[in-house]
Design a protein around this motif. Structure first.
Motif, PDB file in Angstrom:
ATOM      1  N   LEU A  66      34.879 -14.960  35.350  1.00 27.55           N
ATOM      2  CA  LEU A  66      33.934 -13.889  34.992  1.00 27.55           C
ATOM      3  C   LEU A  66      34.096 -12.699  35.923  1.00 27.55           C
ATOM      4  O   LEU A  66      34.024 -11.541  35.508  1.00 27.55           O
ATOM      5  CB  LEU A  66      32.497 -14.408  35.087  1.00 27.55           C
ATOM      6  N   LEU A  67      34.314 -13.025  37.186  1.00 23.21           N
ATOM      7  CA  LEU A  67      34.375 -11.995  38.216  1.00 23.21           C
ATOM      8  C   LEU A  67      35.746 -11.330  38.294  1.00 23.21           C
ATOM      9  O   LEU A  67      35.860 -10.096  38.312  1.00 23.21           O
ATOM     10  CB  LEU A  67      34.053 -12.667  39.563  1.00 23.21           C
ATOM     11  N   MET A  68      36.777 -12.140  38.338  1.00 19.11           N
ATOM     12  CA  MET A  68      38.115 -11.613  38.607  1.00 19.11           C
ATOM     13  C   MET A  68      38.911 -11.296  37.346  1.00 19.11           C
ATOM     14  O   MET A  68      39.917 -10.612  37.410  1.00 19.11           O
ATOM     15  CB  MET A  68      38.924 -12.618  39.447  1.00 19.11           C
ATOM     16  N   VAL A  69      38.476 -11.852  36.213  1.00 22.34           N
ATOM     17  CA  VAL A  69      39.251 -11.628  34.998  1.00 22.34           C
ATOM     18  C   VAL A  69      38.479 -10.742  34.022  1.00 22.34           C
ATOM     19  O   VAL A  69      38.999  -9.757  33.517  1.00 22.34           O
ATOM     20  CB  VAL A  69      39.626 -12.980  34.335  1.00 22.34           C
ATOM     21  N   GLN A  70      37.203 -11.096  33.785  1.00 16.87           N
ATOM     22  CA  GLN A  70      36.455 -10.356  32.758  1.00 16.87           C
ATOM     23  C   GLN A  70      35.505  -9.292  33.308  1.00 16.87           C
ATOM     24  O   GLN A  70      34.912  -8.551  32.531  1.00 16.87           O
ATOM     25  CB  GLN A  70      35.673 -11.349  31.891  1.00 16.87           C
ATOM     26  N   ASN A  71      35.321  -9.255  34.603  1.00 17.79           N
ATOM     27  CA  ASN A  71      34.414  -8.283  35.254  1.00 17.79           C
ATOM     28  C   ASN A  71      33.025  -8.255  34.615  1.00 17.79           C
ATOM     29  O   ASN A  71      32.488  -7.195  34.284  1.00 17.79           O
ATOM     30  CB  ASN A  71      35.016  -6.871  35.203  1.00 17.79           C
ATOM     31  N   VAL A  72      32.446  -9.438  34.471  1.00 20.05           N
ATOM     32  CA  VAL A  72      31.103  -9.541  33.876  1.00 20.05           C
ATOM     33  C   VAL A  72      30.062  -9.134  34.927  1.00 20.05           C
ATOM     34  O   VAL A  72      30.169  -9.539  36.084  1.00 20.05           O
ATOM     35  CB  VAL A  72      30.851 -10.996  33.398  1.00 20.05           C
ATOM     36  N   PRO A  73      29.046  -8.331  34.548  1.00 18.84           N
ATOM     37  CA  PRO A  73      28.029  -7.899  35.524  1.00 18.84           C
ATOM     38  C   PRO A  73      27.254  -9.079  36.130  1.00 18.84           C
ATOM     39  O   PRO A  73      27.107 -10.130  35.497  1.00 18.84           O
ATOM     40  CB  PRO A  73      27.093  -7.010  34.711  1.00 18.84           C
ATOM     41  N   GLY A  74      26.737  -8.849  37.355  1.00 23.43           N
ATOM     42  CA  GLY A  74      26.109  -9.893  38.164  1.00 23.43           C
ATOM     43  C   GLY A  74      25.074 -10.770  37.479  1.00 23.43           C
ATOM     44  O   GLY A  74      25.184 -11.991  37.491  1.00 23.43           O
ATOM     45  N   GLY A  75      24.058 -10.139  36.858  1.00 22.98           N
ATOM     46  CA  GLY A  75      22.955 -10.905  36.269  1.00 22.98           C
ATOM     47  C   GLY A  75      23.444 -11.822  35.163  1.00 22.98           C
ATOM     48  O   GLY A  75      23.113 -13.024  35.128  1.00 22.98           O
ATOM     49  N   GLN A  76      24.232 -11.258  34.286  1.00 21.89           N
ATOM     50  CA  GLN A  76      24.789 -12.018  33.154  1.00 21.89           C
ATOM     51  C   GLN A  76      25.682 -13.155  33.662  1.00 21.89           C
ATOM     52  O   GLN A  76      25.681 -14.256  33.125  1.00 21.89           O
ATOM     53  CB  GLN A  76      25.629 -11.048  32.326  1.00 21.89           C
ATOM     54  N   ARG A  77      26.399 -12.834  34.749  1.00 20.03           N
ATOM     55  CA  ARG A  77      27.309 -13.818  35.336  1.00 20.03           C
ATOM     56  C   ARG A  77      26.535 -15.024  35.846  1.00 20.03           C
ATOM     57  O   ARG A  77      26.873 -16.174  35.543  1.00 20.03           O
ATOM     58  CB  ARG A  77      28.019 -13.139  36.509  1.00 20.03           C
ATOM     59  N   ARG A  78      25.449 -14.777  36.565  1.00 13.94           N
ATOM     60  CA  ARG A  78      24.655 -15.865  37.140  1.00 13.94           C
ATOM     61  C   ARG A  78      24.090 -16.759  36.041  1.00 13.94           C
ATOM     62  O   ARG A  78      24.119 -17.984  36.145  1.00 13.94           O
ATOM     63  CB  ARG A  78      23.526 -15.289  38.005  1.00 13.94           C
ATOM     64  N   GLU A  79      23.604 -16.123  34.964  1.00 12.38           N
ATOM     65  CA  GLU A  79      23.030 -16.899  33.836  1.00 12.38           C
ATOM     66  C   GLU A  79      24.074 -17.822  33.228  1.00 12.38           C
ATOM     67  O   GLU A  79      23.822 -19.007  32.990  1.00 12.38           O
ATOM     68  CB  GLU A  79      22.575 -15.925  32.741  1.00 12.38           C
ATOM     69  N   ARG A  80      25.252 -17.264  32.999  1.00 12.13           N
ATOM     70  CA  ARG A  80      26.301 -18.051  32.335  1.00 12.13           C
ATOM     71  C   ARG A  80      26.806 -19.177  33.234  1.00 12.13           C
ATOM     72  O   ARG A  80      27.085 -20.279  32.765  1.00 12.13           O
ATOM     73  CB  ARG A  80      27.451 -17.129  31.897  1.00 12.13           C
TER      74      ARG A  80
END
Lengths: 246, 414
Positions: A122-136
């Protein structure tokens, strides 16, 4: 329904095409036909297994579907994309956005915690924002039952736990397809069935397609569609009752 | 980027001993370079200070051709009054100039009534001379060390005073020939004995400029040179160029250039030693570059080799080649940064200890010079930037290799 994976006569040959000298033979440069004119189609949300003895071409086929390699001949479409003409960078991007991988040796990043390993795509490949990342991440760790272990490092986990983390990592980025090469080979049978049940459960919940390879006959039965491979050729297809349309 | 940096640091911590050893090597390199630069730098600036502040001044202006004939102290190449006034006007308008001192230099006979020898003399305005070369007063080892040099008084070079058994209060005679060939003499009272310093003019005697005019029977003042002191020594080269350009337009009746400007570098042979120090510093920095380059490259090549499967994994799950490259470059960068920070702190501490221990040394006839190692922040910054840049360069090849790795081969690696 449009096929998620469509392979038409795909052939993979390693090494030189013909042996020109004795040295070519001894050095292994002689052509090895790993796959020979293999054709198949895999529908979305399937739970598919490629089965066959060692050297039958399972890993080669999974590598081709996973855009890690390219066929020598034939046509291969994954998620509607002709993957034959993707560059190295485009392949990496395609994998990051459409595919998930589960490896036989788990291949977790040792310097990252469970949470960070799952967070990596999520972080290094898709650059998903923090909040959404934590939920997933939380949802995925909960799905594989690893929330309590989220701050542990891979070397503090058992084989089964590591593979559950690997499943979470493969699925957290919402891939269309998850490829698992011998995902249970390094696990005892009880853990292997547990891991497969997790994969199936997540397939049901997320409607993600799973393709895994195995040579373990007891595990094969867990798949809904089974393709048999032998010497690089597709020798059979078994469809479990109720999945005939797949 | 922050996340890549976090992973890079964790990867470095994975092999703590190796990281520590490599960072220590870089730190030691930085410490040695800092020590070398600060000690040689302070030696250099001390020596330059001694030269410029006790006799030469920061730069000098002569009549064109004077410097080539300076060994003969040619009176016919002195600057005439109009030229001197013109120059004085220019210098007084320049804000960079702290002070300037006109000098009449000439050779003569020096007699104690018992013995006679040759002497080179500087006729100066004491107040202007002491503003321009403030350490001159400290060279007066016996007599008027407050810098007073009245008319009728002479400061005698130390060696001459010793060999001729002169002391303060003695009377001597100076006899000189002026540019017309007429000989004149004048009595002087010894009011100071001057310590010698290495370099041109380091063994000259001093008299008041009006006494020099008397001895040489000058009706109007003619000066051999004007020594100039700048407010900021760092502006020396720029000011020399400016002044040279400004004075280049000044021509004599034949249309030839009237003035020549020289800074201390072309006046003192010590400049060659200073250059040698700079060259040695350059080679020491080159050695540091080699140490950093080899040690970081070695570590990064090992890191890539040991983590081939890991590289295969992150490549397989979709990490773009550029990010893999950045990850390894950041590892090298972090290692270099760690070495630089530790090296700078250690270096600063050692230099402070060195200064506190007040190590003394001799230079020529000057004894008991206390070593004052000063590290310039600019030097620290330059060395740090060099190390960090080299760390990046050293990591590039292994990082490129990692980023271009075929995921399948990498995943198969045992």
């Amino acid at each position: 329904m449009m096929a998620l994976v469509r392979a038409e006569n795909i052939t993979k040959i390693y090494g030189a095409v013909t042996a020109r000298s004795k040295e070519d033979v001894t050095s292994g440069a002689v052509a090895t036909r790993a796959l020979n004119a293999v054709s198949f189609e895999i529908e979305p949300s399937s739970f598919v297994s490629f089965v066959g003895p060692s050297g039958s071409g399972k890993t080669t086929l999974l590598n081709l579907i996973g855009c890690l390699d390219k066929p020598t001949e034939g046509k291969l479409e994954v998620a509607g994309v002709d993957v034959l003409h993707l560059s190295m960078r485009q392949s990496a991007s395609f994998r990051g956005n459409n595919l998930g991988f589960i490896f036989q040796d788990f291949n977790l990043i040792p310097v990252l915690t469970v949470h960070e390993n799952v967070e990596y795509p999520l972080l290094m490949v898709q650059n998903v924002p923090g909040g959404q990342r934590r939920e997933r991440i939380f949802a995925m760790l909960e799905a594989v039952g690893m929330v309590d272990q989220k701050d542990k490092y891979p070397d503090q986990l058992s084989g089964g736990q590591k593979q559950r983390v690997a499943i979470a990592r493969a699925l957290v980025a919402n891939p269309k397809l998850v490829l698992a090469d011998e995902p249970t080979a390094n696990l005892d049978h009880k853990t292997a069935f547990l891991v497969l049940s997790f994969m199936k459960k997540l397939r049901d919940e997320l409607e993600t397609t799973f393709i895994f390879s195995t040579h373990d006959q007891k595990i094969v039965g867990e798949a809904e569609i089974i393709y048999s491979l032998e010497d690089g050729e597709l020798t059979g297809k078994q469809v479990k009752a109720g999945k005939e349309n797949a | 980027m922050l996340n890549l940096f976090k992973i890079a640091v964790r990867n470095l911590l994975r092999y703590k001993r190796r990281t520590l050893l490599t960072a220590s090597l870089i730190s030691l390199g930085v410490v040695f370079v800092l020590l070398f630069v600060s000690v040689t730098g302070s030696f250099k600036s001390m020596m330059i200070g001694q030269m410029t502040d006790s006799m030469l001044g920061h730069l000098q202006v002569h009549r064109k051709g004077y410097l080539a004939a300076i060994d003969n102290l040619p009176l016919n190449l002195n600057l005439k009054t109009p030229s001197y006034r013109k120059l004085e006007k220019i210098l007084s308008q320049r804000p960079e100039v702290e002070s300037y001192s006109p000098r009449i230099k000439f050779g003569g006979m020096f007699s104690t009534f018992v013995e006679t020898t040759n002497i080179r003399l500087n006729g100066v305005y004491p107040d202007l001379e002491l503003k321009t070369v403030p350490l001159l007063a400290s060279r007066v080892t016996d007599g008027a060390d407050d810098g007073t040099l009245n008319k009728g008084e002479i400061w005698v070079p130390e060696l001459m005073a010793k060999s001729m058994k002169l002391s303060v209060g003695d009377t001597v005679v100076i006899v000189a020939t002026n540019q017309d060939g007429s000989v004149n003499g004048k009595q002087f009272g010894v009011s100071g004995v001057l310590e010698s310093v290495t370099g041109p003019g380091g063994r000259d005697g001093y008299i008041h400029i009006e006494d020099a005019m008397d001895v040489l029977r000058m009706s109007e003042m003619e000066v051999s040179e004007i020594a100039i002191r700048l407010k900021d020594f760092g502006r020396l080269h720029a000011f020399t160029e400016d002044l040279s350009a400004l004075l280049a337009g000044e021509r004599n009746n034949q249309g030839k250039p009237l003035f020549e400007v020289h800074n201390w570098e072309s006046l003192s042979p010590f400049y060659n030693i200073a250059r040698l120090i700079d060259i040695m510093t350059f080679f020491i920095k080159l050695m540091l570059i080699a140490v950093v380059l080899i040690s970081i490259m070695n570590v990064m090549i090992m890191a890539v080799y040991e983590r081939i499967r890991e590289i295969g994994t992150i490549a397989a799950i979709g990490t773009l080649p550029g990010k893999i490259l950045s990850l390894f470059v950041l590892e090298g960068l972090s290692l270099g940064f760690l070495g630089v920070v530790t090296g700078n702190i250690l270096g600063y501490f050692i230099i402070a200890v060195l200064n506190a221990s007040k190590i003394s040394f001799n230079f020529g006839r000057q004894t008991g010079l206390v070593l004052s190692a000063n590290i310039d922040w600019m030097d620290m910054l330059t060395i740090s930037v060099i190390v960090i840049l080299i760390s990046v360069v050293a990591s590039l090849q292994p990082a490129l290799k990692a980023s271009k790795m075929d995921p399948i081969n990498a995943l198969r690696h045992v």
